[in-house]
Scaffold this motif. Sequence first.
Motif, PDB file in Angstrom:
ATOM      1  N   THR A 263       0.859  -1.162   0.000  1.00 29.84           N
ATOM      2  CA  THR A 263       0.000   0.000   0.000  1.00 29.84           C
ATOM      3  C   THR A 263       0.905   1.225   0.000  1.00 29.84           C
ATOM      4  O   THR A 263       1.806   1.322   0.820  1.00 29.84           O
ATOM      5  CB  THR A 263      -0.895   0.035   1.255  1.00 29.84           C
ATOM      6  OG1 THR A 263      -1.639  -1.180   1.318  1.00 29.84           O
ATOM      7  CG2 THR A 263      -1.836   1.221   1.226  1.00 29.84           C
ATOM      8  N   VAL A 264       0.676   2.131  -0.931  1.00 36.06           N
ATOM      9  CA  VAL A 264       1.474   3.344  -1.022  1.00 36.06           C
ATOM     10  C   VAL A 264       0.536   4.529  -0.802  1.00 36.06           C
ATOM     11  O   VAL A 264      -0.504   4.635  -1.464  1.00 36.06           O
ATOM     12  CB  VAL A 264       2.161   3.462  -2.401  1.00 36.06           C
ATOM     13  CG1 VAL A 264       2.991   4.739  -2.483  1.00 36.06           C
ATOM     14  CG2 VAL A 264       3.032   2.232  -2.665  1.00 36.06           C
ATOM     15  N   VAL A 265       0.904   5.380   0.155  1.00 33.76           N
ATOM     16  CA  VAL A 265       0.073   6.546   0.468  1.00 33.76           C
ATOM     17  C   VAL A 265       0.918   7.810   0.502  1.00 33.76           C
ATOM     18  O   VAL A 265       2.120   7.762   0.746  1.00 33.76           O
ATOM     19  CB  VAL A 265      -0.654   6.386   1.830  1.00 33.76           C
ATOM     20  CG1 VAL A 265      -1.633   5.238   1.794  1.00 33.76           C
ATOM     21  CG2 VAL A 265       0.314   6.215   2.972  1.00 33.76           C
TER      22      VAL A 265
ATOM     23  N   SER B 291      -3.800  10.207   1.009  1.00 28.61           N
ATOM     24  CA  SER B 291      -4.374   9.719  -0.247  1.00 28.61           C
ATOM     25  C   SER B 291      -3.599   8.489  -0.704  1.00 28.61           C
ATOM     26  O   SER B 291      -2.384   8.403  -0.528  1.00 28.61           O
ATOM     27  CB  SER B 291      -4.357  10.810  -1.318  1.00 28.61           C
ATOM     28  OG  SER B 291      -3.030  11.230  -1.561  1.00 28.61           O
ATOM     29  N   TYR B 292      -4.338   7.555  -1.246  1.00 26.84           N
ATOM     30  CA  TYR B 292      -3.740   6.311  -1.730  1.00 26.84           C
ATOM     31  C   TYR B 292      -3.154   6.507  -3.112  1.00 26.84           C
ATOM     32  O   TYR B 292      -3.819   7.017  -4.007  1.00 26.84           O
ATOM     33  CB  TYR B 292      -4.791   5.203  -1.795  1.00 26.84           C
ATOM     34  CG  TYR B 292      -5.194   4.685  -0.442  1.00 26.84           C
ATOM     35  CD1 TYR B 292      -4.553   3.584   0.109  1.00 26.84           C
ATOM     36  CD2 TYR B 292      -6.202   5.285   0.293  1.00 26.84           C
ATOM     37  CE1 TYR B 292      -4.911   3.101   1.356  1.00 26.84           C
ATOM     38  CE2 TYR B 292      -6.567   4.812   1.542  1.00 26.84           C
ATOM     39  CZ  TYR B 292      -5.928   3.720   2.058  1.00 26.84           C
ATOM     40  OH  TYR B 292      -6.274   3.247   3.288  1.00 26.84           O
ATOM     41  N   ARG B 293      -1.927   6.093  -3.272  1.00 27.61           N
ATOM     42  CA  ARG B 293      -1.311   6.038  -4.600  1.00 27.61           C
ATOM     43  C   ARG B 293      -1.486   4.644  -5.168  1.00 27.61           C
ATOM     44  O   ARG B 293      -1.594   4.462  -6.372  1.00 27.61           O
ATOM     45  CB  ARG B 293       0.178   6.357  -4.529  1.00 27.61           C
ATOM     46  CG  ARG B 293       0.466   7.791  -4.222  1.00 27.61           C
ATOM     47  CD  ARG B 293       1.949   8.005  -4.156  1.00 27.61           C
ATOM     48  NE  ARG B 293       2.220   9.283  -4.757  1.00 27.61           N
ATOM     49  CZ  ARG B 293       3.305   9.564  -5.434  1.00 27.61           C
ATOM     50  NH1 ARG B 293       4.227   8.657  -5.603  1.00 27.61           N
ATOM     51  NH2 ARG B 293       3.473  10.752  -5.931  1.00 27.61           N
TER      52      ARG B 293
ATOM     53  N   VAL C  62      -5.444  -0.909   7.765  1.00 29.80           N
ATOM     54  CA  VAL C  62      -4.420  -0.877   8.818  1.00 29.80           C
ATOM     55  C   VAL C  62      -3.466   0.293   8.584  1.00 29.80           C
ATOM     56  O   VAL C  62      -3.090   0.999   9.521  1.00 29.80           O
ATOM     57  CB  VAL C  62      -3.637  -2.208   8.890  1.00 29.80           C
ATOM     58  CG1 VAL C  62      -2.433  -2.097   9.806  1.00 29.80           C
ATOM     59  CG2 VAL C  62      -4.544  -3.339   9.344  1.00 29.80           C
ATOM     60  N   VAL C  63      -3.092   0.520   7.341  1.00 34.26           N
ATOM     61  CA  VAL C  63      -2.202   1.638   7.013  1.00 34.26           C
ATOM     62  C   VAL C  63      -2.862   2.953   7.421  1.00 34.26           C
ATOM     63  O   VAL C  63      -2.253   3.794   8.093  1.00 34.26           O
ATOM     64  CB  VAL C  63      -1.846   1.641   5.509  1.00 34.26           C
ATOM     65  CG1 VAL C  63      -1.082   2.899   5.137  1.00 34.26           C
ATOM     66  CG2 VAL C  63      -1.060   0.401   5.149  1.00 34.26           C
TER      67      VAL C  63
END
Length: 73
Positions: free
Chosen positions: A37-39, A53-55, A66-67
């Motif tokens: 997960t990249v944010v 924001s999610y990338r 969880v992130v």
Amino acid sequence: VYYSFYARIYEAIAPVWESGIRDVLRAQPVAEGDYMTVVDVTFDSRGNMLRMSYRQNSSSPELDRVVERSWKK
């Protein structure tokens, strides 16, 4: 130059994130594989989180949450 900042962030978030991951994996099995997960997280000058924001989603909504919870906490 920014090492101490990144180290403090890691020290604050890692235990919360690791605990959340363990809770998710205990509650329900997640298919074996690689999850990422990249944010992007934006803070104000006082260190308060303004937005996230999610990338890239991990394809597991439970792991993505969880992130988000880790950063908010």
